[in-house]
Design an enzyme around this catalytic site. Structure first.
Site, short mmCIF file in Angstrom:
data_model
loop_
_atom_site.label_atom_id
_atom_site.label_comp_id
_atom_site.label_asym_id
_atom_site.label_seq_id
_atom_site.Cartn_x
_atom_site.Cartn_y
_atom_site.Cartn_z
N SER A 5 -5.33 35.12 -3.58
CA SER A 5 -4.83 36.44 -2.96
C SER A 5 -5.09 37.53 -3.92
O SER A 5 -4.91 37.31 -5.10
CB SER A 5 -3.00 36.14 -3.00
OG SER A 5 -2.54 37.35 -2.81
N HIS A 30 -7.41 35.65 0.27
CA HIS A 30 -6.47 36.46 1.25
C HIS A 30 -5.97 38.05 0.79
O HIS A 30 -5.25 38.29 -0.33
CB HIS A 30 -4.84 35.86 0.60
CG HIS A 30 -3.83 35.63 1.50
ND1 HIS A 30 -3.03 35.14 2.42
CD2 HIS A 30 -2.58 36.60 0.21
CE1 HIS A 30 -2.01 35.55 2.30
NE2 HIS A 30 -1.60 36.57 1.42
N ASP A 32 -2.73 40.57 1.50
CA ASP A 32 -1.82 41.23 1.58
C ASP A 32 -2.13 42.72 1.23
O ASP A 32 -2.06 43.67 0.50
CB ASP A 32 -0.84 40.90 0.13
CG ASP A 32 -0.62 39.24 0.30
OD1 ASP A 32 -0.04 39.42 1.11
OD2 ASP A 32 -0.93 39.03 -0.87
N MET A 34 1.55 45.86 2.52
CA MET A 34 2.75 46.06 2.54
C MET A 34 2.77 47.67 3.01
O MET A 34 2.51 48.11 2.01
CB MET A 34 3.46 45.86 0.96
CG MET A 34 2.37 44.08 0.98
SD MET A 34 3.43 44.07 -0.86
CE MET A 34 2.85 42.27 -1.01
N HIS A 63 -2.93 39.28 5.69
CA HIS A 63 -1.65 38.76 6.05
C HIS A 63 -0.21 40.05 6.22
O HIS A 63 -0.45 40.91 4.57
CB HIS A 63 -0.83 38.39 4.46
CG HIS A 63 1.12 37.84 4.77
ND1 HIS A 63 1.03 37.32 3.41
CD2 HIS A 63 1.34 38.41 5.63
CE1 HIS A 63 2.61 37.12 3.48
NE2 HIS A 63 2.74 37.94 4.64
N MET A 65 3.03 42.57 5.99
CA MET A 65 3.76 42.58 5.45
C MET A 65 4.25 44.26 5.73
O MET A 65 4.83 44.87 5.64
CB MET A 65 4.47 42.21 3.94
CG MET A 65 4.18 40.75 3.97
SD MET A 65 4.16 40.09 2.79
CE MET A 65 1.95 40.76 1.99
N MET A 134 6.62 31.30 4.12
CA MET A 134 6.57 31.54 2.77
C MET A 134 7.23 30.72 2.23
O MET A 134 8.31 30.88 2.53
CB MET A 134 7.23 33.20 2.70
CG MET A 134 6.25 34.20 3.52
SD MET A 134 4.82 35.15 2.33
CE MET A 134 5.47 35.15 1.33
N ASP A 172 2.35 30.18 0.76
CA ASP A 172 1.98 31.22 0.84
C ASP A 172 3.24 31.68 -0.66
O ASP A 172 4.76 32.12 -0.80
CB ASP A 172 1.86 32.52 1.87
CG ASP A 172 1.05 34.08 0.65
OD1 ASP A 172 1.15 34.13 -1.19
OD2 ASP A 172 1.40 34.62 1.16
C1 DX5 Z 1 4.07 37.89 -1.40
C2 DX5 Z 1 2.36 38.03 -1.32
C3 DX5 Z 1 1.37 36.27 -1.94
C4 DX5 Z 1 1.52 37.09 -3.56
C5 DX5 Z 1 0.88 35.46 -3.60
O1 DX5 Z 1 4.32 39.23 -0.69
O2 DX5 Z 1 2.23 37.33 -0.02
O3 DX5 Z 1 0.03 36.28 -1.39
O4 DX5 Z 1 -0.06 37.36 -3.57
O5 DX5 Z 1 1.04 35.73 -5.41
P1 DX5 Z 1 1.17 34.83 -6.26
O6 DX5 Z 1 0.48 33.64 -5.77
O7 DX5 Z 1 1.42 34.64 -7.33
O8 DX5 Z 1 2.69 33.58 -5.70
ZN ZN Z 2 0.65 36.74 0.88
#
Ligand code: DX5
Ligand code: ZN
Length: 215
Positions: A5, A30, A32, A34, A63, A65, A134, A172
């Site tokens: 990530s 990965h 993310d 948001m 991913h 969100m 999650m 994740d």
């Molecule tokens: C959180 C993300 C994750 C995050 C995971 O909302 O979806 O992908 O980056 O980070 P770690 O591995 O630090 O929990």
């Molecule tokens: Zn994620």
């Protein structure tokens, strides 16, 4: 399989960080996204993904969100996403979003938050390439793993096996050398890791510690 990530990466040196992921022998990146509405954080989006795609052959695991994924999935696919995960709790119609992802040439995945029951994905399983469970509340890297989510991995893996489906189950949030053990044993085969990997002095060794349990 491990998916790194980049939320925890040094964003001003993303090209170097991608090289570190590749040199660590990691298969997936990965990404993310948001929107500040679906979750209380804002990250990066389409133009950054497009640049990442140009700089690597890693599998790009996006991913989303965001509140209305249906509106954006085609553009994320055009920018190079291989897998697109969207939340079942979002405002988009789930079946339509799955179809739109497939039509755009990417692999569809449904993501569920910690409080969402495993059974909520059952009706979509035969149309999905992956389910993202999650293991923390979405929104931020570096949070602690929620142990109660492991059972959901087991339930989804069990259902997929019962139906004879070749599907990936991704976990994740809070994944490290310890939580990789119970999630892999429960049937997860894609381990997302952000803070654990990027804080490691030697990423390849950290990946090795995740992989000891990775199937
Ligand atoms: C959180 C993300 C994750 C995050 C995971 O909302 O979806 O992908 O980056 O980070 P770690 O591995 O630090 O929990
Ligand atoms: Zn994620």
């Amino acid at each position: 399989m491990v998916s790194a990530s980049v939320l925890s990466a040094d964003m001003l040196n993303l090209e170097k960080e991608i090289k570190r992921i590749e040199d660590g022998g990691i298969e997936m990146l990965h990404f993310d996204v948001m929107d500040g509405i679906f979750v209380n954080n804002i990250t990066y989006g389409l133009p950054v993904l497009e640049q990442v795609r140009k700089s690597t052959d890693l599998i790009l695991d996006v991913h989303l969100m965001i509140t209305d994924p249906l509106k954006y999935v085609r553009r994320f696919a055009e920018c190079g996403a291989d897998y697109i995960s969207f939340h079942i709790e979002s405002e988009s119609n789930v079946s339509e979003t799955i179809e739109a992802i497939k039509k755009s040439g990417a692999k569809p995945a449904v993501a569920i938050k910690p409080a969402t029951p495993a059974e909520s994905v059952f009706e979509y399983l035969d149309r999905l390439s992956m389910v993202l469970v999650m293991t923390v509340e979405p929104g931020f890297g570096g949070q602690s793993f929620i142990p109660e989510t492991v059972e959901k991995v087991r339930i989804i893996r069990g259902k997929a096996e019962e139906l004879g489906l070749d599907i990936r189950v991704e976990v994740d949030g809070g994944i490290n050398s310890e939580t990789a053990v119970c999630t892999s044993a429960a049937g997860a085969d894609v381990l997302v890791s952000g803070s654990y990997l990027f804080s490691a002095e030697n990423m390849a060794e950290a990946v090795g510690r995740l992989r000891r349990t990775d199937i």
